[in-house]
Design an enzyme around this catalytic site. Structure first.
Site, short mmCIF file in Angstrom:
data_model
loop_
_atom_site.label_atom_id
_atom_site.label_comp_id
_atom_site.label_asym_id
_atom_site.label_seq_id
_atom_site.Cartn_x
_atom_site.Cartn_y
_atom_site.Cartn_z
N HIS A 79 -0.81 19.87 13.72
CA HIS A 79 -1.48 20.29 14.95
C HIS A 79 -1.88 21.76 14.87
O HIS A 79 -1.43 22.51 14.01
CB HIS A 79 -0.56 20.08 16.16
CG HIS A 79 -0.48 18.66 16.63
ND1 HIS A 79 0.29 17.72 15.99
CD2 HIS A 79 -1.09 18.02 17.66
CE1 HIS A 79 0.16 16.55 16.62
NE2 HIS A 79 -0.67 16.71 17.63
N LYS A 94 0.28 24.77 19.68
CA LYS A 94 1.12 23.70 20.23
C LYS A 94 2.56 24.19 20.34
O LYS A 94 3.13 24.70 19.37
CB LYS A 94 1.05 22.45 19.35
CG LYS A 94 1.83 21.26 19.92
CD LYS A 94 1.50 19.99 19.15
CE LYS A 94 2.34 18.82 19.67
NZ LYS A 94 2.11 18.53 21.10
#
Length: 275
Positions: free
Chosen positions: A164, A168
């Site tokens: 990600h 995040k």
């Protein structure tokens, strides 16, 4: 035949990357009506949510008080929905607040513990209010998870890698946790030990679930949301991978969840349960 009233929608986390996409999608959906937008970033306070999202004015200002905005969703003929893409630290309280107001939460924020989800489920059922907690709104990811469950019947060794963007906040991703949970539902233990492992650098082998599934998290700029499920056995490797290249790919799932949650009276965890 009378036309049904549109679903009132509140977007929490309206100035975030996912929040902006939700505002665009809801504004374009004929059966929905954006009635409120919330974001704690003072930079956007009072700004038109549509202008911030890049879809033109929608005459809905971004406010920083969730409870006052939830009230707006209760003033329509149809029960309202709150879509939450905020932060793991606040999402539990956000969900409880929405349910307390009779507003149905659709939650894309990850980081909730199993105990928190259980507690929210009891709270939602007691209030007879629908709630959807969805680690990943991508239809493609749901298909990957289903393929992984099928493959796990034939492979005893599996590891998960999730990748990600570096903004995040939680790790591993809710999607990776959900995938591991789906594999674990078969009742088997994975990755039987062949050697005693030693980590020269702590955490090199990733996090390990109770069913002995290793999960590895990568956080780098350039990624959005990606996942690999890798199965191995003698003489072969089977890899399943899903890549999200644009956040707009989540919107069909978000809109489906908004429509479905209005029909529920309890909490459901996972988009696959409503497909």
């Amino acid at each position: 035949m009378t036309k049904e009233s549109p679903i009132p929608v509140v977007v929490n986390g309206a100035a975030g990357k996912m929040g902006k996409e939700v505002i665009k999608a809801v504004s374009q959906a004929e059966d929905m009506m954006l009635v409120g937008a919330v974001d704690l970033n003072p930079k956007y306070r009072g700004e038109d949510a549509g202008e911030v999202a890049g879809c033109g004015p929608v005459e809905v200002p971004i406010l920083d008080d969730l409870q006052s905005v939830l009230v707006l969703a209760t003033q329509e003929k149809v029960q309202g929905v709150m879509v939450d893409f905020t932060h793991p630290d606040g999402v539990y309280d956000n969900i409880r607040s929405a349910i307390a107001y009779g507003v149905r939460p659709v939650v894309g924020t990850t980081g909730l513990s199993g105990e928190q989800i259980k507690d929210l489920g009891e709270f939602a059922e007691k209030a007879s209010t629908g709630c959807l907690i969805v680690p990943n709104f991508s239809i493609g990811m749901i298909l990957l998870q289903q393929a992984a469950v099928q493959a796990s019947q034939y492979f005893d060794h599996v590891e998960i890698i999730e990748l990600h963007h570096n903004q995040k906040a939680d790790a591993p991703s809710g999607t990776a946790i959900k995938t591991a949970e789906m594999l674990s539902e078969l009742g088997k233990s994975f990755n039987p030990a062949k050697v005693e492992e030693t980590e020269t650098i702590r955490g090199s082998r990733g996090g390990i679930t109770e069913e002995n599934i290793h999960i590895h998290s990568v956080r780098l700029p350039g990624f959005i949301a990606h996942q690999e499920v890798i199965f191995g056995s003698t003489g072969q490797i089977y890899t399943l991978r899903h890549d999200t290249t644009d956040r707009s790919s989540f919107m069909p799932g978000v809109l489906l969840a908004i429509r479905k949650v209005t029909q529920l009276k309890s909490l459901i965890y996972g988009l696959e349960k409503i497909l």
